[in-house]
Design a protein around this motif. Sequence first.
Motif, PDB file in Angstrom:
ATOM      1  N   PRO A 252       0.810  -1.227   0.000  1.00  0.00           N
ATOM      2  CA  PRO A 252       0.000   0.000   0.000  1.00  0.00           C
ATOM      3  C   PRO A 252       0.842   1.276   0.000  1.00  0.00           C
ATOM      4  O   PRO A 252       0.347   2.346  -0.344  1.00  0.00           O
ATOM      5  N   HIS A 253       2.116   1.160   0.389  1.00  0.00           N
ATOM      6  CA  HIS A 253       2.975   2.342   0.452  1.00  0.00           C
ATOM      7  C   HIS A 253       3.881   2.430  -0.778  1.00  0.00           C
ATOM      8  O   HIS A 253       4.757   3.276  -0.846  1.00  0.00           O
ATOM      9  N   ALA A 254       3.707   1.499  -1.713  1.00  0.00           N
ATOM     10  CA  ALA A 254       4.608   1.444  -2.866  1.00  0.00           C
ATOM     11  C   ALA A 254       3.946   2.038  -4.101  1.00  0.00           C
ATOM     12  O   ALA A 254       2.791   2.444  -4.057  1.00  0.00           O
ATOM     13  N   GLY A 255       4.686   2.073  -5.181  1.00  0.00           N
ATOM     14  CA  GLY A 255       4.114   2.480  -6.470  1.00  0.00           C
ATOM     15  C   GLY A 255       4.368   3.928  -6.813  1.00  0.00           C
ATOM     16  O   GLY A 255       4.151   4.350  -7.935  1.00  0.00           O
ATOM     17  N   ARG A 256       4.848   4.695  -5.823  1.00  0.00           N
ATOM     18  CA  ARG A 256       4.997   6.125  -6.106  1.00  0.00           C
ATOM     19  C   ARG A 256       6.440   6.481  -6.471  1.00  0.00           C
ATOM     20  O   ARG A 256       7.082   7.269  -5.796  1.00  0.00           O
ATOM     21  N   SER A 257       6.950   5.843  -7.501  1.00  0.00           N
ATOM     22  CA  SER A 257       8.292   6.243  -7.933  1.00  0.00           C
ATOM     23  C   SER A 257       8.348   6.205  -9.451  1.00  0.00           C
ATOM     24  O   SER A 257       7.473   5.646 -10.105  1.00  0.00           O
ATOM     25  N   ARG A 258       9.370   6.821  -9.968  1.00  0.00           N
ATOM     26  CA  ARG A 258       9.661   6.663 -11.382  1.00  0.00           C
ATOM     27  C   ARG A 258      10.630   5.503 -11.486  1.00  0.00           C
ATOM     28  O   ARG A 258      11.729   5.576 -10.938  1.00  0.00           O
ATOM     29  N   ARG A 259      10.215   4.483 -12.188  1.00  0.00           N
ATOM     30  CA  ARG A 259      11.079   3.301 -12.351  1.00  0.00           C
ATOM     31  C   ARG A 259      11.714   3.385 -13.736  1.00  0.00           C
ATOM     32  O   ARG A 259      11.011   3.373 -14.743  1.00  0.00           O
ATOM     33  N   ILE A 260      13.021   3.435 -13.749  1.00  0.00           N
ATOM     34  CA  ILE A 260      13.735   3.634 -15.010  1.00  0.00           C
ATOM     35  C   ILE A 260      14.721   2.496 -15.252  1.00  0.00           C
ATOM     36  O   ILE A 260      15.605   2.246 -14.426  1.00  0.00           O
ATOM     37  N   GLY A 261      14.533   1.797 -16.343  1.00  0.00           N
ATOM     38  CA  GLY A 261      15.451   0.720 -16.716  1.00  0.00           C
ATOM     39  C   GLY A 261      16.573   1.283 -17.569  1.00  0.00           C
ATOM     40  O   GLY A 261      16.345   2.149 -18.407  1.00  0.00           O
ATOM     41  N   ILE A 262      17.775   0.817 -17.333  1.00  0.00           N
ATOM     42  CA  ILE A 262      18.924   1.306 -18.098  1.00  0.00           C
ATOM     43  C   ILE A 262      19.702   0.112 -18.633  1.00  0.00           C
ATOM     44  O   ILE A 262      20.115  -0.756 -17.861  1.00  0.00           O
ATOM     45  N   THR A 263      19.863   0.071 -19.940  1.00  0.00           N
ATOM     46  CA  THR A 263      20.575  -1.069 -20.510  1.00  0.00           C
ATOM     47  C   THR A 263      21.626  -0.603 -21.515  1.00  0.00           C
ATOM     48  O   THR A 263      21.593   0.530 -21.984  1.00  0.00           O
ATOM     49  N   GLY A 264      22.544  -1.476 -21.818  1.00  0.00           N
ATOM     50  CA  GLY A 264      23.610  -1.171 -22.770  1.00  0.00           C
ATOM     51  C   GLY A 264      24.623  -2.297 -22.669  1.00  0.00           C
ATOM     52  O   GLY A 264      24.738  -2.942 -21.629  1.00  0.00           O
ATOM     53  N   VAL A 265      25.350  -2.514 -23.745  1.00  0.00           N
ATOM     54  CA  VAL A 265      26.333  -3.601 -23.730  1.00  0.00           C
ATOM     55  C   VAL A 265      27.449  -3.259 -22.736  1.00  0.00           C
ATOM     56  O   VAL A 265      27.630  -2.095 -22.397  1.00  0.00           O
ATOM     57  N   PRO A 266      28.201  -4.285 -22.284  1.00  0.00           N
ATOM     58  CA  PRO A 266      29.318  -3.986 -21.376  1.00  0.00           C
ATOM     59  C   PRO A 266      30.264  -2.981 -22.047  1.00  0.00           C
ATOM     60  O   PRO A 266      30.564  -3.113 -23.229  1.00  0.00           O
TER      61      PRO A 266
ATOM     62  N   LYS B 166      19.750  -5.670 -31.697  1.00  0.00           N
ATOM     63  CA  LYS B 166      18.555  -6.453 -31.945  1.00  0.00           C
ATOM     64  C   LYS B 166      17.363  -5.515 -32.037  1.00  0.00           C
ATOM     65  O   LYS B 166      17.184  -4.622 -31.227  1.00  0.00           O
ATOM     66  N   ARG B 167      16.563  -5.763 -33.030  1.00  0.00           N
ATOM     67  CA  ARG B 167      15.394  -4.933 -33.249  1.00  0.00           C
ATOM     68  C   ARG B 167      14.518  -4.899 -32.004  1.00  0.00           C
ATOM     69  O   ARG B 167      13.961  -3.872 -31.633  1.00  0.00           O
ATOM     70  N   GLY B 168      14.415  -6.040 -31.355  1.00  0.00           N
ATOM     71  CA  GLY B 168      13.554  -6.141 -30.174  1.00  0.00           C
ATOM     72  C   GLY B 168      13.932  -5.137 -29.095  1.00  0.00           C
ATOM     73  O   GLY B 168      13.072  -4.524 -28.475  1.00  0.00           O
ATOM     74  N   ILE B 169      15.219  -4.964 -28.899  1.00  0.00           N
ATOM     75  CA  ILE B 169      15.668  -4.048 -27.854  1.00  0.00           C
ATOM     76  C   ILE B 169      15.339  -2.613 -28.243  1.00  0.00           C
ATOM     77  O   ILE B 169      14.893  -1.816 -27.433  1.00  0.00           O
ATOM     78  N   MET B 170      15.515  -2.318 -29.527  1.00  0.00           N
ATOM     79  CA  MET B 170      15.189  -0.955 -29.969  1.00  0.00           C
ATOM     80  C   MET B 170      13.711  -0.678 -29.832  1.00  0.00           C
ATOM     81  O   MET B 170      13.308   0.425 -29.498  1.00  0.00           O
ATOM     82  N   GLU B 171      12.912  -1.694 -30.080  1.00  0.00           N
ATOM     83  CA  GLU B 171      11.460  -1.504 -29.971  1.00  0.00           C
ATOM     84  C   GLU B 171      11.037  -1.280 -28.526  1.00  0.00           C
ATOM     85  O   GLU B 171      10.027  -0.646 -28.261  1.00  0.00           O
ATOM     86  N   MET B 172      11.815  -1.840 -27.611  1.00  0.00           N
ATOM     87  CA  MET B 172      11.474  -1.679 -26.198  1.00  0.00           C
ATOM     88  C   MET B 172      11.871  -0.305 -25.677  1.00  0.00           C
ATOM     89  O   MET B 172      11.340   0.162 -24.692  1.00  0.00           O
ATOM     90  N   ALA B 173      12.861   0.315 -26.327  1.00  0.00           N
ATOM     91  CA  ALA B 173      13.436   1.549 -25.776  1.00  0.00           C
ATOM     92  C   ALA B 173      12.440   2.707 -25.820  1.00  0.00           C
ATOM     93  O   ALA B 173      11.765   2.921 -26.819  1.00  0.00           O
ATOM     94  N   ASP B 174      12.334   3.436 -24.717  1.00  0.00           N
ATOM     95  CA  ASP B 174      11.525   4.656 -24.690  1.00  0.00           C
ATOM     96  C   ASP B 174      12.402   5.859 -25.001  1.00  0.00           C
ATOM     97  O   ASP B 174      11.895   6.942 -25.270  1.00  0.00           O
ATOM     98  N   GLY B 175      13.712   5.661 -24.914  1.00  0.00           N
ATOM     99  CA  GLY B 175      14.656   6.713 -25.249  1.00  0.00           C
ATOM    100  C   GLY B 175      16.001   6.083 -25.519  1.00  0.00           C
ATOM    101  O   GLY B 175      16.330   5.041 -24.936  1.00  0.00           O
ATOM    102  N   ILE B 176      16.757   6.681 -26.453  1.00  0.00           N
ATOM    103  CA  ILE B 176      18.090   6.151 -26.755  1.00  0.00           C
ATOM    104  C   ILE B 176      19.106   7.257 -26.524  1.00  0.00           C
ATOM    105  O   ILE B 176      18.890   8.406 -26.944  1.00  0.00           O
TER     106      ILE B 176
END
Length: 373
Positions: free
Chosen positions: A90-104, A228-238
């Motif tokens: 009940p106290h969760a959910g109030r954040s901006r969750r941001i995933g960050i990916t990239g090759v090593p 991979k096309r899939g990763i680009m399709e998932m991206a909200d920003g590059i």
Amino acid sequence: MDNEILKGGGNHPENDAQYAGLTVNAGIEQPPSINPYLKRRKRRQLSVNDYVEGILKGDTAVLGQAVTLIESVAPEHQSMAQEVIERCLPHAGRSRRIGITGVPGAGKSTSIDVFGIHVLGRGGKLAVLAIDPSSERSKGSILGDKTRMEKLAVHPRAFIRPSPSAGSLGGVARKTRETIVLCEAAGYDTVFVETVGVGQSETAVHSMVDYFLLIQLAGTGDELQGIKRGIMEMADGIVINKADGDNVDRANLAAAQFRNALHLFPMPPSGVVPEVIPYSGYYELNIDKVWDMIDRYFAAVDENGYFEQRRRWQERYWMRATIDEQLRAHFYNNPDVAALLEQKEREVMHARQSSFNAAADVLNFYFNVTGRP
Ligand code: GDP
């Protein structure tokens, strides 16, 4: 070589008379690095209440212990962890969750350090979590390691937790997702989830974040090829990292190529066409531009309702993923099933039984011992 010499206590073959040159001296015992007389203080066992109260107060020591509880495989820890999560929800959910990916080598840790300090400069608290499938194999997680994020590691409003290392990707992802819940309940209003952009882990991260940022590098002109096309399709920003020194032109060119490529994709469900921004994590160039882009995204999806919708979809995804995970565990952890499975695998390998019949035998056995569905 004379075996007697090898067996002779601390002796070395080089000490034999036939070697005229150097001899090897016996080593000395190293003193222990920890004072053996120091009694280890036993940690007090926390109750569910202790955990929940500590988390809600924002106590990072308790939060850390609660995450350890989530990561534990012991059934009693698991059930306790579930209670803690349930009460934190009940106290969760109030954040901006941001995933960050990239090759090593793309510059994730350098960038997260800088992005993190930028976000914290606006106030609030930041949690940095990670999903690292390679840690399953190496048994040591690489991502989220505090030493890679020097500034954040010592920041009082940052909480860094490495990737859980045990279990399947699904299990690791679930634990990270549950950790997000605890962090949010502890008042963390920005959560970064880092992953290596090499395989399936992005899908797992994508299913738990509101925004998915892809870090790219300018390459030799054909940068789009390897992605991979899939990763680009998932991206909200590059973002194109290392746009500094004599690499600026190449980074700008790469950004233009990405923009062109993105135009060929259908409009994403968020209704926001991903932006592409060159920046430098190391020299801290254009960091505010990257963050303006992310702010614009959040403003747009708050407005058009996609933010809420994506979270609901994710809830459904996680319900199914949890069922999947538990069914599999129930099946594979049954020792009789495991034994039969092993036996049937041998039959199939020796072509004594077809794979379909063997599978049917194992499943029938499982349903008989656990009750037919
Ligand atoms: P990770 O493997 O994705 O976490 O990448 P790191 O953050 O460890 O960075 C990999 C290497 O690239 C390191 O040697 C960094 O110093 C370097 N690096 C990271 N960001 C930049 C940048 O913006 N410009 C330049 N020139 N080098 C960078």
